[in-house]
Design a protein around this motif. Structure first.
Motif, PDB file in Angstrom:
ATOM      1  N   ALA A  62      44.802  34.950  26.731  1.00  0.00           N
ATOM      2  CA  ALA A  62      44.027  33.956  25.984  1.00  0.00           C
ATOM      3  C   ALA A  62      44.156  34.190  24.483  1.00  0.00           C
ATOM      4  O   ALA A  62      44.206  33.235  23.694  1.00  0.00           O
ATOM      5  CB  ALA A  62      42.561  34.008  26.409  1.00  0.00           C
ATOM      6  N   TYR A  66      47.169  31.214  25.544  1.00  0.00           N
ATOM      7  CA  TYR A  66      47.021  30.667  26.887  1.00  0.00           C
ATOM      8  C   TYR A  66      45.618  30.094  27.060  1.00  0.00           C
ATOM      9  O   TYR A  66      44.643  30.620  26.514  1.00  0.00           O
ATOM     10  CB  TYR A  66      47.206  31.752  27.957  1.00  0.00           C
ATOM     11  N   ASP A  67      45.516  29.044  27.838  1.00  0.00           N
ATOM     12  CA  ASP A  67      44.197  28.579  28.283  1.00  0.00           C
ATOM     13  C   ASP A  67      43.531  29.709  29.064  1.00  0.00           C
ATOM     14  O   ASP A  67      44.166  30.334  29.923  1.00  0.00           O
ATOM     15  CB  ASP A  67      44.371  27.352  29.181  1.00  0.00           C
ATOM     16  N   ARG A  68      42.253  30.012  28.767  1.00  0.00           N
ATOM     17  CA  ARG A  68      41.603  31.181  29.372  1.00  0.00           C
ATOM     18  C   ARG A  68      41.538  31.070  30.894  1.00  0.00           C
ATOM     19  O   ARG A  68      41.758  32.051  31.607  1.00  0.00           O
ATOM     20  CB  ARG A  68      40.191  31.343  28.791  1.00  0.00           C
ATOM     21  N   GLY A  71      44.960  31.619  32.242  1.00  0.00           N
ATOM     22  CA  GLY A  71      45.298  33.020  32.031  1.00  0.00           C
ATOM     23  C   GLY A  71      44.637  33.916  33.071  1.00  0.00           C
ATOM     24  O   GLY A  71      45.269  34.822  33.623  1.00  0.00           O
TER      25      GLY A  71
END
Length: 236
Positions: A62, A66-68, A71
């Protein structure tokens, strides 16, 4: 007689790297398998949760954009890879093992349920619980706490590369002093990094003790189960 009848063993993904920078060190994996089998041979019922940090860590992903949620889902898949590797290593030395996943992904593993996990342990299988809780924003430490409470484990054994809980990081501060035992409240008040706060509170509220110990020294797990004073006992 072993000190504990049913355990939840938490292993970090990073520890599987051994001397490598990434992935799975076969020697370390086989060492863990041998230690686990020796305890299973004592009649101990064993469930295991492994992290995925040797392959991918959602939180660090993240921070790189990255999108959490995605991720964390990638991190869950990393725990499945590690779980399959440990399962394979156990079966190779004659120890029955079963991988259960928090997210449905047959035929890789069966979907987790408390009853399936307990039944498998009672049948002499080592049960490896992957995907953490199956939800983003929860660490595998929290997944370990949740599963340990669910399966009614006597204790959570947190295998690390250090031999217990210290007043400071012993790898950075040579004056750090090890605790033989410590309460959850003192862990919190001192700001010690045993587990994340969610996992620690869950264990405290459900009276699940933790033993933090060095899993990388062969034989330590069996010595602990034989009642030797190894690691740090964390209690309510």
């Amino acid at each position: 007689m072993a000190k504990y009848g049913r355990i939840l063993l938490k292993l970090s993904g990073e520890s599987l790297m051994g001397g490598q920078q990434y992935g799975i060190d076969v020697n370390r994996l086989n060492s863990y398998a041998e230690q686990i089998k020796s305890v299973a041979d004592m009649g101990v019922q064993i469930s295991i949760v492994i992290g995925g940090g040797n392959i991918f860590r959602g939180l660090s992903g993240a921070s790189k954009g990255y999108d959490r949620v995605k991720g964390d889902q990638m991190g869950m898949l990393a725990t499945v890879i590690n779980s399959l590797a440990l399962s394979s290593a156990l079966v190779a030395i004659g120890q029955k093992a079963r991988v259960l996943t928090a997210i449905r992904m047959e035929p890789i593993g069966e979907i987790y349920s408390k009853w399936k996990a307990i039944e498998s342990m009672e049948n002499g299988e080592v049960v490896i619980l992957s995907c953490g809780t199956g939800n983003p924003f929860f660490t595998t430490d929290t997944g370990s706490s949740l599963r340990g409470i669910e399966i009614e484990a006597d204790v959570m054994l947190k295998g690390t590369r250090v031999d217990g809980v210290y007043t400071a990081d012993p790898e950075k501060d040579p004056s750090a002093v090890k605790f033989e035992s410590i309460s959850y409240d003192e862990v919190y008040s001192r700001g010690l990094k045993v587990m994340d706060m969610t996992a620690t509170v869950m264990c405290k509220e459900n009276n699940l003790p933790i033993v933090v110990f060095d899993m990388d020294t062969p034989g330590n797990l069996e010595r602990l189960m034989n009642g030797e004073n190894i690691g740090t006992y964390v209690h309510a």
